[in-house]
Design a protein around this motif. Structure first.
Motif, short mmCIF file in Angstrom:
data_model
loop_
_atom_site.label_atom_id
_atom_site.label_comp_id
_atom_site.label_asym_id
_atom_site.label_seq_id
_atom_site.Cartn_x
_atom_site.Cartn_y
_atom_site.Cartn_z
N LEU A 92 -12.75 4.51 9.47
CA LEU A 92 -12.80 5.80 10.16
C LEU A 92 -12.57 6.94 9.18
O LEU A 92 -11.92 6.78 8.14
N VAL A 93 -13.11 8.11 9.52
CA VAL A 93 -12.79 9.34 8.80
C VAL A 93 -11.31 9.64 9.01
O VAL A 93 -10.80 9.55 10.14
N ASN A 94 -10.61 10.01 7.94
CA ASN A 94 -9.17 10.28 8.01
C ASN A 94 -8.91 11.72 7.58
O ASN A 94 -8.27 11.99 6.57
N GLU A 95 -9.45 12.65 8.36
CA GLU A 95 -9.33 14.09 8.06
C GLU A 95 -8.88 14.79 9.34
O GLU A 95 -9.66 14.95 10.28
N ALA A 96 -7.61 15.19 9.39
CA ALA A 96 -7.05 15.76 10.62
C ALA A 96 -7.87 16.93 11.15
O ALA A 96 -8.05 17.09 12.36
N SER A 97 -8.41 17.74 10.24
CA SER A 97 -9.20 18.90 10.66
C SER A 97 -10.69 18.67 10.46
O SER A 97 -11.48 19.62 10.47
N GLY A 98 -11.08 17.42 10.26
CA GLY A 98 -12.48 17.14 9.99
C GLY A 98 -12.85 17.54 8.58
O GLY A 98 -12.00 17.91 7.77
N LYS A 99 -14.12 17.49 8.29
CA LYS A 99 -14.62 17.87 6.96
C LYS A 99 -15.91 18.64 7.15
O LYS A 99 -16.81 18.21 7.87
N ALA A 100 -15.99 19.78 6.49
CA ALA A 100 -17.09 20.71 6.73
C ALA A 100 -18.37 20.31 6.02
O ALA A 100 -18.35 19.58 5.02
N LEU A 101 -19.48 20.80 6.56
CA LEU A 101 -20.78 20.68 5.91
C LEU A 101 -20.65 21.14 4.46
O LEU A 101 -20.00 22.14 4.18
N THR A 104 -18.07 17.10 -0.52
CA THR A 104 -18.47 15.91 -1.30
C THR A 104 -17.34 14.91 -1.44
O THR A 104 -17.50 13.89 -2.10
N SER A 105 -16.18 15.19 -0.84
CA SER A 105 -15.02 14.30 -0.92
C SER A 105 -14.47 14.12 0.49
O SER A 105 -14.17 15.11 1.17
N ILE A 106 -14.34 12.87 0.95
CA ILE A 106 -13.90 12.59 2.31
C ILE A 106 -12.85 11.48 2.29
O ILE A 106 -13.00 10.48 1.58
N ASP A 107 -11.78 11.67 3.07
CA ASP A 107 -10.75 10.64 3.21
C ASP A 107 -11.14 9.67 4.32
O ASP A 107 -11.57 10.07 5.40
N LEU A 108 -10.95 8.37 4.05
CA LEU A 108 -11.22 7.31 5.02
C LEU A 108 -10.00 6.43 5.16
O LEU A 108 -9.16 6.35 4.26
N ASP A 109 -9.91 5.72 6.29
CA ASP A 109 -8.87 4.71 6.44
C ASP A 109 -9.43 3.51 7.17
O ASP A 109 -10.57 3.52 7.63
N GLY A 110 -8.62 2.43 7.23
CA GLY A 110 -9.05 1.21 7.89
C GLY A 110 -9.39 0.08 6.93
O GLY A 110 -9.75 -1.02 7.37
N PHE A 111 -9.26 0.31 5.64
CA PHE A 111 -9.52 -0.73 4.65
C PHE A 111 -8.30 -1.65 4.51
O PHE A 111 -7.19 -1.30 4.93
N ALA A 112 -8.50 -2.81 3.90
CA ALA A 112 -7.38 -3.66 3.55
C ALA A 112 -6.45 -2.91 2.61
O ALA A 112 -6.91 -2.11 1.77
N ASN A 113 -5.16 -3.12 2.74
CA ASN A 113 -4.18 -2.38 1.95
C ASN A 113 -4.27 -2.73 0.46
O ASN A 113 -4.53 -3.88 0.10
N SER A 114 -4.06 -1.72 -0.37
CA SER A 114 -3.90 -1.89 -1.82
C SER A 114 -5.00 -2.76 -2.43
O SER A 114 -4.73 -3.78 -3.08
N ASP A 158 -23.95 17.36 7.72
CA ASP A 158 -23.31 17.71 8.99
C ASP A 158 -21.82 17.50 8.83
O ASP A 158 -21.38 16.60 8.11
N ALA A 159 -21.04 18.31 9.54
CA ALA A 159 -19.59 18.14 9.50
C ALA A 159 -19.21 16.80 10.13
O ALA A 159 -19.90 16.29 11.01
N VAL A 160 -18.11 16.21 9.64
CA VAL A 160 -17.58 14.99 10.25
C VAL A 160 -16.22 15.31 10.87
O VAL A 160 -15.55 16.26 10.47
N VAL A 161 -15.83 14.51 11.85
CA VAL A 161 -14.58 14.76 12.57
C VAL A 161 -13.62 13.60 12.33
O VAL A 161 -14.02 12.50 11.95
N ASN A 162 -12.35 13.87 12.57
CA ASN A 162 -11.33 12.84 12.40
C ASN A 162 -11.63 11.64 13.30
O ASN A 162 -12.05 11.79 14.45
N ASN A 163 -11.44 10.46 12.76
CA ASN A 163 -11.65 9.18 13.46
C ASN A 163 -13.12 8.90 13.77
O ASN A 163 -13.41 8.02 14.59
N GLU A 164 -14.04 9.60 13.12
CA GLU A 164 -15.46 9.26 13.26
C GLU A 164 -15.72 7.94 12.53
O GLU A 164 -15.26 7.73 11.41
#
Length: 202
Positions: A92-101, A104-114, A158-164
């Motif tokens: 999932l996208v891990n950006e509390a306020s989303g990410k604007a159009l 070029t850098s986006i935070d993600l989560d849900g991967f295996a740790n470390s 296009d902008a992305v939203v948190n938890n997309e």
């Protein structure tokens, strides 16, 4: 949209291209001036393997249904990504306020740790609410919470939203045929082949 290209047979040859229009001019003194446009799209040429008539005709019928370059369809990227996290299905996208159009850098989560190299440079990803496919441009490692920051090209269209939701392996491109005529070949052995070109539709 006219369905998804069948995946029962993989392409025999897959020629892939990134298209990024620039306007380049040179003065008489040799100075270079470049203007970059935000547009970018992927295109590819596909050559299917030889098939018997029974296997081949569903592919040809699907392509004919596109009415040349008129309709769009989805085409699944035929190769696996190289990242260690390519098997993850809950990214999932891990950006509390989303990410604007344009980002070029986006935070993600849900991967295996470390984990080293959850995504690798050259991997392709897709955001659920965007038809555009993006390439990861640098290796990314996950932290102790399964989070990572990825760099992509082109910038977000296009902008992305948190938890997309994010597809991190074999994303499906929205494409259209680049030609209006479809020629297939066959021979006395009864095997059929076809080649065609498509480009990403934004």
């Amino acid at each position: 949209m006219s369905g998804a290209f069948p995946t029962t047979k993989k392409p025999r040859v897959f020629n892939f291209m990134s298209n990024r229009p620039n306007n380049t001019a040179y003065t008489l003194s040799g100075k270079r001036s470049v203007k970059q446009f935000s547009a970018q799209y992927f295109s590819f040429s596909v050559q299917m393997p030889p098939m018997n008539q029974t296997d081949f005709m569903p592919f040809y019928a699907f392509l004919t249904k596109q009415k040349g370059s008129f309709s769009t369809f989805t085409f699944e990227y035929p190769l696996d990504n190289l990242g260690a996290g390519k098997g993850e299905t809950d990214i999932l996208v891990n950006e509390a306020s989303g990410k604007a159009l344009g980002s070029t850098s986006i935070d993600l989560d849900g991967f295996a740790n470390s984990t080293t190299g959850v995504l690798k440079a050259g991997d392709f990803i897709k955001f659920a609410n965007d038809t555009k496919i993006y390439m990861v441009t640098a290796d990314a490692d996950s932290n102790a919470s399964g989070e990572t920051t990825i760099n992509i090209e082109p910038p977000l269209q296009d902008a992305v939203v948190n938890n997309e939701a994010v597809t991190v392996n074999k994303p499906s491109y929205k494409v259209a045929l680049m030609q209006d005529d479809l020629l297939y070949n066959t021979d006395a052995s009864g095997f059929f082949t076809i080649s065609f070109d498509v480009r990403e539709v934004l």
